[in-house]
Scaffold this active site. Sequence first.
Site, mmCIF file in Angstrom:
data_model
loop_
_atom_site.group_PDB
_atom_site.id
_atom_site.type_symbol
_atom_site.label_atom_id
_atom_site.label_comp_id
_atom_site.label_asym_id
_atom_site.label_seq_id
_atom_site.Cartn_x
_atom_site.Cartn_y
_atom_site.Cartn_z
ATOM 1 N N SER A 1 -0.066 -8.752 1.165
ATOM 2 C CA SER A 1 -1.517 -8.671 1.215
ATOM 3 C C SER A 1 -1.927 -8.508 2.667
ATOM 4 O O SER A 1 -1.292 -9.089 3.558
ATOM 5 C CB SER A 1 -2.128 -9.968 0.660
ATOM 6 N N SER A 2 -2.989 -7.751 2.894
ATOM 7 C CA SER A 2 -3.504 -7.630 4.267
ATOM 8 C C SER A 2 -3.831 -9.014 4.801
ATOM 9 O O SER A 2 -3.694 -9.286 5.996
ATOM 10 C CB SER A 2 -4.761 -6.766 4.280
ATOM 11 N N HIS B 1 0.838 -1.205 0.000
ATOM 12 C CA HIS B 1 0.000 0.000 0.000
ATOM 13 C C HIS B 1 0.878 1.263 0.000
ATOM 14 O O HIS B 1 0.604 2.229 -0.726
ATOM 15 C CB HIS B 1 -0.884 0.034 1.251
ATOM 16 N N ASP C 1 -4.154 -6.542 -7.668
ATOM 17 C CA ASP C 1 -5.566 -6.835 -7.943
ATOM 18 C C ASP C 1 -5.813 -6.518 -9.420
ATOM 19 O O ASP C 1 -6.442 -5.511 -9.763
ATOM 20 C CB ASP C 1 -6.458 -6.010 -7.020
HETATM 21 P P1 AMP Z 1 -6.886 -2.832 -0.389
HETATM 22 O O1 AMP Z 1 -6.828 -2.034 0.859
HETATM 23 O O2 AMP Z 1 -6.622 -4.282 -0.203
HETATM 24 O O3 AMP Z 1 -8.109 -2.541 -1.232
HETATM 25 O O4 AMP Z 1 -5.667 -2.329 -1.275
HETATM 26 C C1 AMP Z 1 -5.537 -0.979 -1.619
HETATM 27 C C2 AMP Z 1 -4.727 -0.890 -2.881
HETATM 28 O O5 AMP Z 1 -3.431 -1.427 -2.662
HETATM 29 C C3 AMP Z 1 -5.340 -1.679 -4.044
HETATM 30 O O6 AMP Z 1 -5.261 -0.873 -5.206
HETATM 31 C C4 AMP Z 1 -4.447 -2.885 -4.149
HETATM 32 O O7 AMP Z 1 -4.356 -3.399 -5.455
HETATM 33 C C5 AMP Z 1 -3.105 -2.323 -3.703
HETATM 34 N N1 AMP Z 1 -2.212 -3.381 -3.220
HETATM 35 C C6 AMP Z 1 -2.519 -4.365 -2.345
HETATM 36 N N2 AMP Z 1 -1.454 -5.183 -2.165
HETATM 37 C C7 AMP Z 1 -0.464 -4.709 -2.959
HETATM 38 C C8 AMP Z 1 0.882 -5.126 -3.236
HETATM 39 N N3 AMP Z 1 1.435 -6.188 -2.657
HETATM 40 N N4 AMP Z 1 1.605 -4.398 -4.106
HETATM 41 C C9 AMP Z 1 1.061 -3.291 -4.712
HETATM 42 N N5 AMP Z 1 -0.195 -2.857 -4.498
HETATM 43 C C10 AMP Z 1 -0.951 -3.546 -3.635
#
Ligand code: AMP
Length: 278
Positions: A182-183, A34, A147
């Site tokens: 990943s979260s 993130h 994603d």
């Molecule tokens: P989320 O909070 O899971 O919706 O993620 C927020 C943003 O961070 C989304 O656009 C995801 O695609 C991006 N994101 C999540 N994990 C990664 C990662 N390992 N590398 C790059 N971007 C990420």
Amino acid sequence: MQVTRTIAEFRAARATLPGPVGLFPTLGGVHAGHLALVDAARAANASVVSTLFLNPTQFGEHEDLDRYPADEADDLGQLEAHGVDLILVPSREEMYAAGFDTTVHVGGITDRLEGARRPGHFDGVTTVVLKLLNITTPDRAYFGEKDAQQLRVIRQLVRDLDLPVEIVACPTVRDPDGLALSSRNAYLSSEERTAALSLSRGMGLASDAFAAGERDAETLRFLVRGELEAEPLVRVDYVSLAHDETLAELQGEVTGTALLSLAVHVGMTHLIDNVTLG
Ligand code: AMP
């Protein structure tokens, strides 16, 4: 960093920010993947805004909404340290007020992959993303290639509805051993985490084979599947080799660019990853 908790408060603060403005929206569980998006936004814009909202409508009934990592103070601290100027942490009650009854549906590509496995997921994503874009009015919005399907769906939303925002894609950030951040990695036991390395290993096998000239779609998928199925803790949801834009599954010889994407469960945890071939 100014923390706002209502849309009105956010909008008042947003009006004073110099442009261009970059947006980083997140569900929470902030990690280095993130923060790479925040850094990209910081480098290219005069102001960086963020939204922290665990959007319930993109989770299915039996998914992990109730146990999704949520440490607001930690998330806010990390976002502030990376230079976010203003953040909205809205309530569910304000985002989905009584009587809320609008859904934004992108067709076609949402029927495949994650969309096929998680009915309604992308409707939840596109509806909340459109709301967040309308609230924050950024010049650029930052999304991760992690994603890959979501990124394509959002690009289609922006194109079809003439939204005045540039969507910027950032590469997937990985741990040194290859696991995509990943979260949801927070759910993994150490045995599960070891098993999850089969995702990046499998993609590596396919990438190497592709680089060596292998072009048969089924053979490339088979290589990845073999690596995943060798791990007893991994249950394969899908291994897809698809057209890079339409996400239509490829058969026979691969010509041009293709998206290799996979989804698995490791124990109870849903993990996805992808790599572009060609
Ligand atoms: P989320 O909070 O899971 O919706 O993620 C927020 C943003 O961070 C989304 O656009 C995801 O695609 C991006 N994101 C999540 N994990 C990664 C990662 N390992 N590398 C790059 N971007 C990420």
